[in-house]
Design an enzyme around this catalytic site. Structure first.
Site, PDB file in Angstrom:
ATOM      1  N   CYS A 116       0.806  -1.219   0.000  1.00 64.34           N
ATOM      2  CA  CYS A 116       0.000   0.000   0.000  1.00 64.34           C
ATOM      3  C   CYS A 116       0.842   1.273   0.000  1.00 64.34           C
ATOM      4  CB  CYS A 116      -0.932  -0.002   1.201  1.00 64.34           C
ATOM      5  SG  CYS A 116      -2.043  -1.437   1.248  1.00 64.34           S
ATOM      6  N   HIS A 258      -3.321   7.072   1.929  1.00 66.13           N
ATOM      7  CA  HIS A 258      -3.760   5.759   1.475  1.00 66.13           C
ATOM      8  C   HIS A 258      -5.145   5.495   2.041  1.00 66.13           C
ATOM      9  CE1 HIS A 258      -4.242   1.563   0.897  1.00 66.13           C
ATOM     10  NE2 HIS A 258      -3.912   1.224   2.126  1.00 66.13           N
ATOM     11  N   ASN A 288     -10.314  -0.138  -0.209  1.00 67.13           N
ATOM     12  CA  ASN A 288      -8.852  -0.133  -0.143  1.00 67.13           C
ATOM     13  C   ASN A 288      -8.307  -0.779  -1.409  1.00 67.13           C
ATOM     14  OD1 ASN A 288      -6.133  -0.648   0.336  1.00 67.13           O
ATOM     15  ND2 ASN A 288      -6.435  -1.312   2.449  1.00 67.13           N
TER      16      ASN A 288
END
Length: 333
Positions: A116, A258, A288
């Site tokens: 990520c 993020h 996500n």
């Protein structure tokens, strides 16, 4: 902080996501959950999921093409393509396929894996090639398809992840440096808290010789540990990037984190004393998307007119490794 060598400008962005959408209500038919349970804990309403037979390279190519069009750069002028991903179509790498599909015939292409945090790590890597004068134009793509590696019976993880891609064009700028400050960090002691681990099957080749035949286990995550880690580390890494940029938090026009969890985004913004109207979030729509989440959010904010040329944007990625990093840049040229 004045950087050595040539300056860097971020001149274009693009994004792509699958057409298929999986809603919270649909998930409630798969596992014991509900729209209210998921949204109250994560901020997510839906996520885009790759259709059977659809590849991540397709999304990456679309995002890169959009970014090049915005920057008014021909694919043949690209020197380097960096694909930040943990879920390539091919374990040997998918950047080369994107290079071919994009028509970037002169470009070097390779994959970079930092989960990520991958997009931030990719931007910083690209900047080094530009600053040294080796390359003039670099496309950085963040793309992931974590839906391929989710245990769809585990409600603690299957509700979180979606698929997508985002990209930026980074170019040499002889007049000034618009990538003002960066900071990257890793702590392998926390590696066990977020994994997509190898899980090979022991297979005999001869009576006295065996191997582990390839395969991977679904994603495992300690959500509480990741939350504590992110809320503690992300404000700190942004502050360090700001220090390198010789700026303070009041100089930030837009904050893009993020998109892991709306609670994390809110907690980090609160610690940095940033009002919610300066924080970009699209987590309700995409979930996500790992390395894709920051460039997806950036592209949406630029195309909607929120982010304007010359404004200061702070981005921060965090996740598996564990890794985290931040970059401060002025949008556009």
């Amino acid at each position: 902080m004045k950087q050595a060598g040539v300056g860097v400008a971020i001149t274009g962005c693009g994004a792509a996501a699958p057409d298929a959408i999986l809603t919270n209500d649909q998930l409630s038919a798969i596992v014991e959950t509900s729209d209210e349970w998921i949204h109250s804990r994560t901020g997510m309403r839906e996520r885009h999921i790759l259709a059977p037979g659809q590849g991540l390279s397709e999304l990456g190519t679309q995002a890169a093409a959009q970014a090049l069009a915005m920057a008014d750069v021909a694919p043949e002028s690209v020197d380097l393509i960096l694909l930040a991903t943990s879920t390539p179509d091919d374990l040997f790498g998918s950047a080369g396929k994107i290079q071919s599909e994009l028509g970037a015939t002169r470009a070097v292409a390779f994959d970079l894996t930092a989960a990520c945090s991958g997009f931030v790590f990719g931007m910083v890597t690209a900047a080094q090639f530009i600053r040294t004068g080796l390359y003039q134009t670099v496309v950085v793509i963040g793309a992931d398809a974590l839906s391929r590696w989710v245990d769809w019976t585990d409600r603690t993880t299957c509700v979180l992840f979606g698929d997508g891609a985002g990209a930026v064009v980074m170019q040499a700028d002889e007049e000034r440096d618009r990538l003002r400050g960066v900071e990257l960090c890793s702590d392998g002691r926390l590696n066990h808290t977020l994994n997509l681990g190898f899980g090979g099957k022991t297979t005999p080749l001869t009576p006295d010789f065996s191997i582990d035949l390839g395969g991977y286990q679904p994603i495992t995550m300690n959500g509480r540990e990741i939350y504590r880690f992110a809320v503690a580390k992300v404000p700190d890494v942004i502050s360090k990037a700001l220090f390198r940029a010789e700026l303070d938090a009041t100089a930030i026009d837009w904050l893009i984190l993020h998109q892991a969890n709306q609670r994390i985004i809110d907690a980090v913004a609160q610690r940095m004393k940033m009002s919610s109207d300066r924080v970009i979030s699209n987590i309700h729509e995409y979930g996500n998307t790992s390395a894709a989440s920051i460039p997806l959010a950036l592209d949406g904010a630029v195309r909607s007119g929120k982010i304007q040329t010359g404004q200061v944007v702070a981005i921060a990625g965090f996740g598996a490794g564990l890794s985290w990093g931040a970059a401060i840049f002025e949008w556009g040229r």
